[in-house]
Design a protein around this motif. Sequence first.
Motif, mmCIF file in Angstrom:
data_model
loop_
_atom_site.group_PDB
_atom_site.id
_atom_site.type_symbol
_atom_site.label_atom_id
_atom_site.label_comp_id
_atom_site.label_asym_id
_atom_site.label_seq_id
_atom_site.Cartn_x
_atom_site.Cartn_y
_atom_site.Cartn_z
ATOM 1 N N UNK A 9 -0.353 2.081 0.910
ATOM 2 C CA UNK A 9 -1.376 1.570 0.073
ATOM 3 C C UNK A 9 -1.340 -0.094 0.434
ATOM 4 N N UNK A 10 -0.212 -0.609 0.218
ATOM 5 C CA UNK A 10 -0.039 -2.066 0.564
ATOM 6 C C UNK A 10 -0.359 -2.558 1.946
ATOM 7 N N UNK A 11 0.323 -1.530 2.819
ATOM 8 C CA UNK A 11 -0.086 -1.908 4.327
ATOM 9 C C UNK A 11 -1.601 -1.652 4.596
ATOM 10 N N UNK A 12 -2.401 -0.618 4.228
ATOM 11 C CA UNK A 12 -3.652 -0.594 4.215
ATOM 12 C C UNK A 12 -4.514 -1.884 3.829
ATOM 13 N N UNK A 13 -4.028 -2.163 2.589
ATOM 14 C CA UNK A 13 -4.753 -3.230 2.045
ATOM 15 C C UNK A 13 -4.388 -4.530 2.782
ATOM 16 N N UNK A 14 -3.138 -4.831 3.190
ATOM 17 C CA UNK A 14 -2.799 -6.051 3.699
ATOM 18 C C UNK A 14 -3.287 -6.052 5.107
ATOM 19 N N UNK A 15 -3.190 -5.161 6.003
ATOM 20 C CA UNK A 15 -3.552 -5.239 7.468
ATOM 21 C C UNK A 15 -4.316 -4.228 7.994
ATOM 22 N N UNK A 16 -5.222 -3.542 7.171
ATOM 23 C CA UNK A 16 -6.177 -2.738 7.570
ATOM 24 C C UNK A 16 -5.731 -1.371 8.042
ATOM 25 N N UNK A 17 -6.672 -0.407 7.425
ATOM 26 C CA UNK A 17 -6.431 0.936 7.533
ATOM 27 C C UNK A 17 -6.055 1.421 8.993
ATOM 28 N N UNK A 18 -6.395 0.599 9.944
ATOM 29 C CA UNK A 18 -6.358 1.142 11.466
ATOM 30 C C UNK A 18 -4.843 1.078 11.939
ATOM 31 N N UNK A 19 -4.359 -0.109 11.247
ATOM 32 C CA UNK A 19 -2.903 -0.500 11.690
ATOM 33 C C UNK A 19 -1.974 0.355 10.930
ATOM 34 N N UNK A 20 -2.415 1.479 10.310
ATOM 35 C CA UNK A 20 -1.248 2.097 9.306
ATOM 36 C C UNK A 20 -1.410 3.557 10.008
ATOM 37 N N UNK A 21 -0.342 4.418 10.156
ATOM 38 C CA UNK A 21 -0.567 5.623 10.377
ATOM 39 C C UNK A 21 0.352 6.347 9.250
ATOM 40 N N UNK A 22 -0.273 7.335 8.695
ATOM 41 C CA UNK A 22 0.360 8.158 7.417
ATOM 42 C C UNK A 22 1.047 9.489 8.171
ATOM 43 N N UNK A 23 2.310 9.277 7.967
ATOM 44 C CA UNK A 23 2.989 10.782 8.052
ATOM 45 C C UNK A 23 3.314 11.380 7.018
ATOM 46 N N UNK A 24 3.627 12.753 7.403
ATOM 47 C CA UNK A 24 3.947 13.731 6.329
ATOM 48 C C UNK A 24 5.022 13.357 5.421
ATOM 49 N N UNK A 25 5.925 12.692 6.047
ATOM 50 C CA UNK A 25 7.120 12.310 5.296
ATOM 51 C C UNK A 25 7.747 11.324 5.893
ATOM 52 N N UNK A 26 9.169 10.717 5.076
ATOM 53 C CA UNK A 26 9.837 9.588 5.784
ATOM 54 C C UNK A 26 10.399 10.075 7.160
ATOM 55 N N UNK A 27 10.927 11.234 7.286
ATOM 56 C CA UNK A 27 11.612 11.977 8.399
ATOM 57 C C UNK A 27 10.746 11.715 9.530
#
Length: 279
Positions: free
Chosen positions: A180-198
């Motif tokens: 959420x923070x990264x999408x807000x600060x850098x835009x959703x296109x910059x952020x990849x959402x993975x299933x988990x930390x691993x």
Amino acid sequence: MKKISRRGFLAAAGLSVAALALTACGGSASSVASSAAASSVAGSAAASAGAAGDLATVVAGKLTMATNATFPPYEMTTDSGEIEGIDVDTAKAIAEKLGLELQIDDMDFDAALLSVQQGKADIVMAGVTVTDERKAVMDFSDSYATGIQSIIVPNDSDIASPDDLAGKKIGTQRGTTGYIYCSDDFGEDSVVAYDNGLTAVQALNNGQVDAVVIDDAPAKEYVAANPGLKVLDTSYAEEDYAIGMAKGSALEDAVNKALEELKADGTLQSIVDKYINAN
Ligand code: GLN
């Protein structure tokens, strides 16, 4: 960048993720807990509490905890398939005080948050950060730990601070505050959402993302297990972890009472010491 400057950067060195909010104030022993357990044994909890679906499992003598066991040292899966960690031991201690048997349901983090909202689990413990948005759809216990959002990069990365994430590909876990923070600060296109930390850290190792934003304690564990990666000294945000429950859950008072007792008698600290300070 508004979010970053509002929250401010934190020097990770001075802030231990293990720093528990040891603010418990004694309180009388187990009256709430034992009455909750007694009513569940009597099978009358659902009627007296009137909460939606969240008491079904309690009535059966079980406290069901939704979690995502790829978040060491809060919850992780051992080689033999056991789920253990700070949240697991804490939930076991709470369940014991409530006279219930802990049952753990392992799933993705976003599913774990939904699970309590839908009454499929009694509690979610997954290093869950308290946010206003989540408070609108679920209830939280008192906080039991401080979390920090940290940044993992390859050793030779030119990213040295949160500002340097601008224009980079950032890996996160789906549904987390890091996302959420990264999408807000850098835009959703910059952020990849993975299933988990691993899987996020695997993507970093494979060069599919330039950095991973994740809570500091798992960040340190992942870096220790992956030579070539490091955690930046400057963190991204500081947060409070708490136990999530359905809105209006009848368990909330009993859970808070149990937590308070576990803080006051040192149990919570000894659980943290077992998984963090010992390393
Ligand atoms: N603390 C973060 C959040 O609540 C991440 C938790 C997790 O990934 N298990 O969003």
